[in-house]
Design a protein around this motif. Structure first.
Motif, short mmCIF file in Angstrom:
data_model
loop_
_atom_site.label_atom_id
_atom_site.label_comp_id
_atom_site.label_asym_id
_atom_site.label_seq_id
_atom_site.Cartn_x
_atom_site.Cartn_y
_atom_site.Cartn_z
N ARG A 182 10.84 5.55 4.46
CA ARG A 182 10.39 4.16 4.49
C ARG A 182 10.11 3.66 3.07
NH1 ARG A 182 8.81 2.13 9.66
NH2 ARG A 182 8.41 0.19 8.52
N PHE A 183 9.49 4.53 2.27
CA PHE A 183 9.22 4.15 0.89
C PHE A 183 10.51 3.92 0.12
CE2 PHE A 183 9.22 5.89 -3.44
CZ PHE A 183 8.50 4.90 -4.08
N ILE A 184 11.45 4.85 0.23
CA ILE A 184 12.70 4.75 -0.52
C ILE A 184 13.45 3.48 -0.15
CG2 ILE A 184 14.98 5.82 -0.79
CD1 ILE A 184 13.53 8.54 -0.58
N GLU A 185 13.41 3.11 1.12
CA GLU A 185 14.07 1.88 1.56
C GLU A 185 13.34 0.66 1.01
OE1 GLU A 185 17.12 -0.18 3.10
OE2 GLU A 185 16.93 2.01 3.15
N ALA A 186 12.00 0.68 1.08
CA ALA A 186 11.21 -0.48 0.66
C ALA A 186 11.24 -0.70 -0.85
CB ALA A 186 9.76 -0.31 1.12
N LEU A 195 0.83 -1.21 0.00
CA LEU A 195 0.00 0.00 0.00
C LEU A 195 0.87 1.26 0.00
CD1 LEU A 195 -2.94 0.96 0.10
CD2 LEU A 195 -2.83 0.80 2.59
N LEU A 196 1.95 1.23 0.78
CA LEU A 196 2.89 2.35 0.81
C LEU A 196 3.53 2.56 -0.56
CD1 LEU A 196 4.60 4.46 2.42
CD2 LEU A 196 6.22 2.60 2.85
N LEU A 197 3.94 1.47 -1.19
CA LEU A 197 4.56 1.56 -2.51
C LEU A 197 3.58 2.12 -3.53
CD1 LEU A 197 6.47 -1.86 -2.61
CD2 LEU A 197 7.45 0.40 -2.21
N MET A 198 2.36 1.62 -3.51
CA MET A 198 1.34 2.08 -4.45
C MET A 198 1.08 3.57 -4.27
SD MET A 198 -2.41 0.42 -5.28
CE MET A 198 -3.12 0.72 -3.66
N LEU A 199 1.03 4.01 -3.02
CA LEU A 199 0.79 5.42 -2.71
C LEU A 199 1.85 6.31 -3.34
CD1 LEU A 199 -0.54 7.76 -1.11
CD2 LEU A 199 0.89 7.08 0.84
N TYR A 200 3.11 5.99 -3.11
CA TYR A 200 4.18 6.86 -3.60
C TYR A 200 4.42 6.72 -5.10
CZ TYR A 200 5.65 9.12 0.66
OH TYR A 200 5.68 9.92 1.77
N ILE A 201 4.23 5.55 -5.64
CA ILE A 201 4.37 5.42 -7.09
C ILE A 201 3.34 6.28 -7.80
CG2 ILE A 201 4.10 3.82 -9.04
CD1 ILE A 201 5.40 1.66 -7.22
N ASP A 202 2.13 6.30 -7.28
CA ASP A 202 1.09 7.18 -7.84
C ASP A 202 1.49 8.64 -7.72
OD1 ASP A 202 -0.56 5.00 -8.42
OD2 ASP A 202 -2.34 6.04 -7.71
N ARG A 203 1.95 9.04 -6.54
CA ARG A 203 2.29 10.44 -6.29
C ARG A 203 3.49 10.88 -7.12
NH1 ARG A 203 3.01 12.28 -0.50
NH2 ARG A 203 2.45 14.27 -1.44
N LEU A 204 4.47 10.00 -7.28
CA LEU A 204 5.65 10.36 -8.07
C LEU A 204 5.32 10.43 -9.55
CD1 LEU A 204 8.36 8.25 -6.21
CD2 LEU A 204 8.15 10.75 -6.22
N SER A 205 4.40 9.60 -10.01
CA SER A 205 3.97 9.68 -11.41
C SER A 205 3.31 11.03 -11.68
CB SER A 205 2.98 8.54 -11.71
OG SER A 205 3.58 7.28 -11.58
N ASP A 239 6.31 16.55 2.60
CA ASP A 239 5.24 16.64 3.59
C ASP A 239 5.32 15.55 4.65
OD1 ASP A 239 4.49 14.56 2.00
OD2 ASP A 239 2.48 15.29 1.55
N ALA A 240 6.08 14.49 4.37
CA ALA A 240 6.23 13.40 5.36
C ALA A 240 7.57 12.71 5.10
CB ALA A 240 5.08 12.42 5.26
N PRO A 241 8.68 13.36 5.46
CA PRO A 241 10.01 12.81 5.15
C PRO A 241 10.27 11.42 5.74
CG PRO A 241 10.18 15.11 5.78
CD PRO A 241 8.78 14.69 6.07
N ALA A 242 9.80 11.18 6.97
CA ALA A 242 10.02 9.87 7.59
C ALA A 242 9.30 8.77 6.80
CB ALA A 242 9.55 9.89 9.04
N LEU A 243 8.09 9.06 6.35
CA LEU A 243 7.35 8.10 5.55
C LEU A 243 8.02 7.91 4.19
CD1 LEU A 243 4.81 6.33 5.45
CD2 LEU A 243 3.58 8.29 4.47
N ALA A 244 8.51 9.01 3.62
CA ALA A 244 9.22 8.93 2.35
C ALA A 244 10.46 8.06 2.47
CB ALA A 244 9.60 10.33 1.88
#
Length: 201
Positions: A107-111, A57-67, A100-105
């Motif tokens: 986690r995404f970059i690591e995952a 879910l985290l990956l899907m969220l950021y892939i959408d946002r980065l697109s 807006d959420a560096p700590a969450l970002a």
């Protein structure tokens, strides 16, 4: 798009909005997919049909946002402007996505480094789109004499993207990330790339 497809798209959007809100407010570790489902107004099983795990879910969220960020960056970066300014504009939209959420970002970059399956494929395609977009801008810059004609545009694009990746990887892990700091560092690296590092005689 059919009515059924529209309903699926809206449901997916609600799930991602709920995930973003909960991951940001409660923290990624504390938030649960059940809470995401409740906030999104869908059954718990529905969330799993879109993303089988919380990490997915985290990956899907950021892939959408980065697109979306890439599309916005390409609109905002005027093709006739200097290449380093174009790239800074494009990369800044990615930085803003993370800001807006560096700590969450983080986690995404690591995952995403170890992503496989559908998300791994989606992220690979997104990176290909990044590089293809930058290659096109490099080729235009070569046409107006801004970049040496003998350099492969793909190599220039990959070098620029590598610089961005280094900046964002370290920046999101700062105790208090400030986007202007990342932009300043990235600008300096891009200037170094296009001006060269050899001593001038």
């Amino acid at each position: 798009m059919s009515r059924i497809e529209q309903k699926k798209a809206l449901k997916r959007e609600r799930i991602l909005e709920a995930a973003r809100a909960l991951f940001t407010s409660r923290g990624y570790d504390a938030a649960t997919t059940r809470e995401v489902a409740t906030l999104a107004g869908v059954a718990h099983g529905t969330v799993f049909r879109y993303a089988p795990t919380k990490q997915d879910l985290l990956l899907m969220l950021y892939i959408d946002r980065l697109s979306a960020a890439l599309e916005r960056g390409l609109r905002e970066a005027a093709p006739e402007s200097p290449l380093d300014e174009q790239l800074l504009t494009i990369f800044s939209t990615f930085l803003e996505t993370y800001a807006d959420a560096p700590a969450l970002a983080a986690r995404f970059i690591e995952a995403v480094r170890f992503a496989s399956g559908q998300r791994g494929t989606e992220y690979a395609r997104l990176n290909e789109a990044y590089i293809e977009a930058i290659v096109a801008r490099v080729a235009l810059a070569q046409g107006r004499g801004e970049v040496r004609a003998e350099l492969p545009p793909a190599a220039v694009a990959e070098a620029a993207f590598a610089m961005y990746a280094v900046v964002v990887y370290t920046w999101v892990r700062c105790p208090e990330p400030v986007i202007e700091d990342a932009q300043t560092k990235l600008r300096a690296l891009l200037e170094m790339l296009f001006n060269g590092v050899g001593a001038r005689t």
